[in-house]
Design a protein around this motif. Structure first.
Motif, PDB file in Angstrom:
ATOM      1  N   LEU A 161       5.491  -4.093   7.214  1.00  0.00           N
ATOM      2  CA  LEU A 161       4.477  -5.148   7.106  1.00  0.00           C
ATOM      3  C   LEU A 161       3.786  -5.359   8.448  1.00  0.00           C
ATOM      4  CD1 LEU A 161       3.113  -7.476   5.535  1.00  0.00           C
ATOM      5  CD2 LEU A 161       4.970  -8.957   6.355  1.00  0.00           C
ATOM      6  N   LEU A 162       4.565  -5.493   9.512  1.00  0.00           N
ATOM      7  CA  LEU A 162       3.977  -5.702  10.837  1.00  0.00           C
ATOM      8  C   LEU A 162       3.196  -4.479  11.298  1.00  0.00           C
ATOM      9  CD1 LEU A 162       6.835  -7.644  12.663  1.00  0.00           C
ATOM     10  CD2 LEU A 162       4.601  -8.524  11.948  1.00  0.00           C
ATOM     11  N   ALA A 163       3.682  -3.291  10.969  1.00  0.00           N
ATOM     12  CA  ALA A 163       2.962  -2.071  11.339  1.00  0.00           C
ATOM     13  C   ALA A 163       1.617  -1.999  10.621  1.00  0.00           C
ATOM     14  CB  ALA A 163       3.804  -0.843  11.016  1.00  0.00           C
ATOM     15  N   ALA A 164       1.591  -2.391   9.343  1.00  0.00           N
ATOM     16  CA  ALA A 164       0.343  -2.365   8.576  1.00  0.00           C
ATOM     17  C   ALA A 164      -0.648  -3.392   9.107  1.00  0.00           C
ATOM     18  CB  ALA A 164       0.645  -2.630   7.100  1.00  0.00           C
ATOM     19  N   VAL A 165      -0.154  -4.563   9.507  1.00  0.00           N
ATOM     20  CA  VAL A 165      -1.033  -5.579  10.096  1.00  0.00           C
ATOM     21  C   VAL A 165      -1.604  -5.077  11.419  1.00  0.00           C
ATOM     22  CG1 VAL A 165      -1.111  -7.903  11.087  1.00  0.00           C
ATOM     23  CG2 VAL A 165       0.123  -7.497   8.940  1.00  0.00           C
ATOM     24  N   ALA A 166      -0.791  -4.395  12.216  1.00  0.00           N
ATOM     25  CA  ALA A 166      -1.273  -3.829  13.486  1.00  0.00           C
ATOM     26  C   ALA A 166      -2.333  -2.767  13.230  1.00  0.00           C
ATOM     27  CB  ALA A 166      -0.107  -3.238  14.267  1.00  0.00           C
ATOM     28  N   ARG A 167      -2.154  -1.959  12.178  1.00  0.00           N
ATOM     29  CA  ARG A 167      -3.175  -0.955  11.837  1.00  0.00           C
ATOM     30  C   ARG A 167      -4.468  -1.633  11.409  1.00  0.00           C
ATOM     31  NH1 ARG A 167       1.406   1.694   9.581  1.00  0.00           N
ATOM     32  NH2 ARG A 167       0.919   0.935   7.484  1.00  0.00           N
ATOM     33  N   PHE A 168      -4.366  -2.748  10.695  1.00  0.00           N
ATOM     34  CA  PHE A 168      -5.572  -3.480  10.301  1.00  0.00           C
ATOM     35  C   PHE A 168      -6.314  -3.990  11.534  1.00  0.00           C
ATOM     36  CE2 PHE A 168      -7.488  -7.668   9.680  1.00  0.00           C
ATOM     37  CZ  PHE A 168      -8.464  -7.375   8.743  1.00  0.00           C
ATOM     38  N   ARG A 169      -5.581  -4.529  12.507  1.00  0.00           N
ATOM     39  CA  ARG A 169      -6.221  -5.047  13.720  1.00  0.00           C
ATOM     40  C   ARG A 169      -6.878  -3.933  14.518  1.00  0.00           C
ATOM     41  NH1 ARG A 169      -1.475  -8.108  14.845  1.00  0.00           N
ATOM     42  NH2 ARG A 169      -1.046  -6.604  16.508  1.00  0.00           N
ATOM     43  N   ALA A 227      -7.998  -1.900  17.418  1.00  0.00           N
ATOM     44  CA  ALA A 227      -8.106  -2.131  18.854  1.00  0.00           C
ATOM     45  C   ALA A 227      -8.092  -3.614  19.216  1.00  0.00           C
ATOM     46  CB  ALA A 227      -9.380  -1.488  19.388  1.00  0.00           C
ATOM     47  N   ALA A 228      -8.231  -4.479  18.230  1.00  0.00           N
ATOM     48  CA  ALA A 228      -8.251  -5.916  18.505  1.00  0.00           C
ATOM     49  C   ALA A 228      -6.843  -6.401  18.866  1.00  0.00           C
ATOM     50  CB  ALA A 228      -8.766  -6.683  17.292  1.00  0.00           C
ATOM     51  N   PRO A 229      -6.689  -7.187  19.923  1.00  0.00           N
ATOM     52  CA  PRO A 229      -5.363  -7.683  20.300  1.00  0.00           C
ATOM     53  C   PRO A 229      -4.916  -8.808  19.379  1.00  0.00           C
ATOM     54  CG  PRO A 229      -7.025  -8.629  21.736  1.00  0.00           C
ATOM     55  CD  PRO A 229      -7.747  -7.644  20.851  1.00  0.00           C
ATOM     56  N   ALA A 230      -3.627  -9.033  19.325  1.00  0.00           N
ATOM     57  CA  ALA A 230      -3.094 -10.177  18.582  1.00  0.00           C
ATOM     58  C   ALA A 230      -3.630 -11.462  19.204  1.00  0.00           C
ATOM     59  CB  ALA A 230      -1.568 -10.161  18.619  1.00  0.00           C
ATOM     60  N   ALA A 231      -3.929 -12.443  18.352  1.00  0.00           N
ATOM     61  CA  ALA A 231      -4.504 -13.697  18.834  1.00  0.00           C
ATOM     62  C   ALA A 231      -3.585 -14.890  18.621  1.00  0.00           C
ATOM     63  CB  ALA A 231      -5.843 -13.958  18.135  1.00  0.00           C
ATOM     64  N   ASP A 232      -2.404 -14.646  18.060  1.00  0.00           N
ATOM     65  CA  ASP A 232      -1.491 -15.750  17.788  1.00  0.00           C
ATOM     66  C   ASP A 232      -0.064 -15.203  17.735  1.00  0.00           C
ATOM     67  OD1 ASP A 232      -0.537 -18.263  17.210  1.00  0.00           O
ATOM     68  OD2 ASP A 232      -1.512 -18.444  15.252  1.00  0.00           O
ATOM     69  N   ASP A 233       0.905 -16.113  17.764  1.00  0.00           N
ATOM     70  CA  ASP A 233       2.298 -15.703  17.588  1.00  0.00           C
ATOM     71  C   ASP A 233       2.460 -15.060  16.209  1.00  0.00           C
ATOM     72  OD1 ASP A 233       2.805 -17.189  19.986  1.00  0.00           O
ATOM     73  OD2 ASP A 233       2.996 -19.007  18.774  1.00  0.00           O
ATOM     74  N   GLU A 234       3.398 -14.120  16.110  1.00  0.00           N
ATOM     75  CA  GLU A 234       3.674 -13.467  14.831  1.00  0.00           C
ATOM     76  C   GLU A 234       5.175 -13.494  14.558  1.00  0.00           C
ATOM     77  OE1 GLU A 234       2.130  -9.514  15.023  1.00  0.00           O
ATOM     78  OE2 GLU A 234       0.064 -10.135  14.662  1.00  0.00           O
ATOM     79  N   THR A 235       5.550 -14.088  13.432  1.00  0.00           N
ATOM     80  CA  THR A 235       6.954 -14.137  13.046  1.00  0.00           C
ATOM     81  C   THR A 235       7.098 -13.726  11.590  1.00  0.00           C
ATOM     82  OG1 THR A 235       7.488 -15.885  14.633  1.00  0.00           O
ATOM     83  CG2 THR A 235       8.980 -15.638  12.754  1.00  0.00           C
ATOM     84  N   VAL A 236       8.097 -12.896  11.308  1.00  0.00           N
ATOM     85  CA  VAL A 236       8.409 -12.461   9.956  1.00  0.00           C
ATOM     86  C   VAL A 236       9.912 -12.598   9.732  1.00  0.00           C
ATOM     87  CG1 VAL A 236       8.525 -10.497   8.367  1.00  0.00           C
ATOM     88  CG2 VAL A 236       6.467 -10.870   9.733  1.00  0.00           C
ATOM     89  N   LEU A 237      10.296 -13.212   8.614  1.00  0.00           N
ATOM     90  CA  LEU A 237      11.679 -13.251   8.160  1.00  0.00           C
ATOM     91  C   LEU A 237      11.729 -12.530   6.820  1.00  0.00           C
ATOM     92  CD1 LEU A 237      12.667 -17.007   8.794  1.00  0.00           C
ATOM     93  CD2 LEU A 237      12.780 -15.087  10.387  1.00  0.00           C
ATOM     94  N   ALA A 238      12.408 -11.410   6.769  1.00  0.00           N
ATOM     95  CA  ALA A 238      12.533 -10.633   5.540  1.00  0.00           C
ATOM     96  C   ALA A 238      13.957 -10.799   5.010  1.00  0.00           C
ATOM     97  CB  ALA A 238      12.244  -9.159   5.819  1.00  0.00           C
ATOM     98  N   LEU A 239      14.079 -11.153   3.730  1.00  0.00           N
ATOM     99  CA  LEU A 239      15.382 -11.408   3.115  1.00  0.00           C
ATOM    100  C   LEU A 239      15.465 -10.700   1.771  1.00  0.00           C
ATOM    101  CD1 LEU A 239      15.521 -15.250   3.770  1.00  0.00           C
ATOM    102  CD2 LEU A 239      16.823 -13.520   5.009  1.00  0.00           C
ATOM    103  N   GLN A 240      16.633 -10.155   1.468  1.00  0.00           N
ATOM    104  CA  GLN A 240      16.839  -9.461   0.194  1.00  0.00           C
ATOM    105  C   GLN A 240      18.185  -9.850  -0.403  1.00  0.00           C
ATOM    106  OE1 GLN A 240      16.946  -5.077   0.275  1.00  0.00           O
ATOM    107  NE2 GLN A 240      15.693  -5.132  -1.571  1.00  0.00           N
ATOM    108  N   ARG A 241      18.169 -10.154  -1.721  1.00  0.00           N
ATOM    109  CA  ARG A 241      19.435 -10.459  -2.383  1.00  0.00           C
ATOM    110  C   ARG A 241      20.251  -9.182  -2.513  1.00  0.00           C
ATOM    111  NH1 ARG A 241      20.959 -12.966  -8.412  1.00  0.00           N
ATOM    112  NH2 ARG A 241      23.214 -12.713  -8.073  1.00  0.00           N
ATOM    113  N   ARG A 242      21.495  -9.252  -2.079  1.00  0.00           N
ATOM    114  CA  ARG A 242      22.373  -8.094  -2.166  1.00  0.00           C
ATOM    115  C   ARG A 242      22.736  -7.790  -3.617  1.00  0.00           C
ATOM    116  NH1 ARG A 242      25.075 -10.224   2.726  1.00  0.00           N
ATOM    117  NH2 ARG A 242      26.676 -11.153   1.404  1.00  0.00           N
ATOM    118  N   SER A 243      23.025  -6.536  -3.865  1.00  0.00           N
ATOM    119  CA  SER A 243      23.390  -6.122  -5.209  1.00  0.00           C
ATOM    120  C   SER A 243      24.858  -6.351  -5.526  1.00  0.00           C
ATOM    121  CB  SER A 243      23.056  -4.625  -5.407  1.00  0.00           C
ATOM    122  OG  SER A 243      21.669  -4.409  -5.253  1.00  0.00           O
ATOM    123  N   ASP A 244      25.701  -6.521  -4.470  1.00  0.00           N
ATOM    124  CA  ASP A 244      27.132  -6.693  -4.704  1.00  0.00           C
ATOM    125  C   ASP A 244      27.457  -8.139  -5.051  1.00  0.00           C
ATOM    126  OD1 ASP A 244      27.943  -6.481  -1.130  1.00  0.00           O
ATOM    127  OD2 ASP A 244      26.638  -7.822  -2.249  1.00  0.00           O
TER     128      ASP A 244
END
Length: 256
Positions: A229-237, A239-256
């Motif tokens: 997700l972050l890599a795709a957002v960087a590709r969208f930007r 040459a433009a630099p980031a203009a704000d803080d970026e935080t991602v929390l990714a969570l997945q329910r375990r199968s066990d």
């Protein structure tokens, strides 16, 4: 190479507003955290925390975007941590939400929470209870349907959670919404530094483009989904630099 994962201990509260990237294990969930304050500040306005109750069955996740930077935000981050620690044993988060509002929207001197998303996950049933206070909606991948959507309090997939009273935040009504997470389901929580990224032509990414990006994300792990997700957002930007803080929390329910 496999990324080492931090397993949250009972009553541990982990997070803050400083640079971080790591895998994490919560009751019933695997996760990945990336917090990247806008340089050169060592601590940004994005604040996140993860907690686990003493019985090891309830996980709580909070992500917020606080107005300001520096010491004022660090003080707000400390208050959020303390409030979460005080209520770590409670499945019902209405009291927590009220306290957060009273502490930050009224009591803060130089900063206040602009937006916040708080969720409690019960590993015994797979139920997720969440409250969204003006925050950007998380992305939700439902493994059974193999579909991405936004998680909002108006979702038709909401379910009744018994004996959970609603309350008020400083005269403003709020809701606690319950949904069922199935094994393999993914949640991507993020701040608006992600969804409001701009490219070199000053075109904003926006939520619809973000959802389009999500449909191409890997879903085998929260680490893979969050990093891409972050890599795709960087590709969208571009040459433009980031203009704000970026935080991602990714969570997945375990199968066990």
């Amino acid at each position: 190479m496999t990324m080492e994962s931090h397993k949250l201990a009972c009553l541990e509260v982990r997070g803050g507003n400083h640079l971080a990237a790591y895998a994490v294990e919560l009751p019933g969930l695997t996760g990945w955290v990336s917090c990247h304050p806008l340089q050169p500040s060592p601590g940004g306005g994005d604040v996140y925390y993860l907690t686990s109750c003493s019985q090891g069955v309830v996980a709580r996740i909070a992500i917020a975007d606080v107005a300001g930077h520096g010491e004022s935000v660090s003080t707000a981050a400390t208050r959020l941590r303390d409030a979460l620690r005080q209520h770590v044993e409670q499945w019902d988060q209405s009291t927590l939400i009220r306290q957060l509002n009273n502490t930050f929207l009224k009591g803060a001197r130089r900063s206040q929470f602009a937006t916040a998303f708080v969720a409690s996950y019960y590993s015994g049933s797979g139920e997720l209870l969440f409250t969204n206070a003006g925050h950007v909606p998380p992305l939700w991948y439902r493994a059974a349907a193999q579909e991405w959507s936004f998680l909002s309090d108006s979702t038709p997939l909401s379910k009744e959670i018994v004996d959970l009273p609603l309350g008020l935040i400083a005269g403003t009504s709020y809701s606690q919404t319950g949904v069922q997470l199935e094994p393999g389901d993914l949640l991507l929580m993020y701040t608006d530094g992600v969804s409001e990224s701009y490219d070199a032509s000053r075109t904003q990414l926006g939520l619809e483009r973000l959802l389009s990006i999500a449909r191409d994300l890997p879903t085998e792990s929260p680490v893979a989904a969050g990093k891409e997700l972050l890599a795709a957002v960087a590709r969208f930007r571009g040459a433009a630099p980031a203009a704000d803080d970026e935080t991602v929390l990714a969570l997945q329910r375990r199968s066990d």
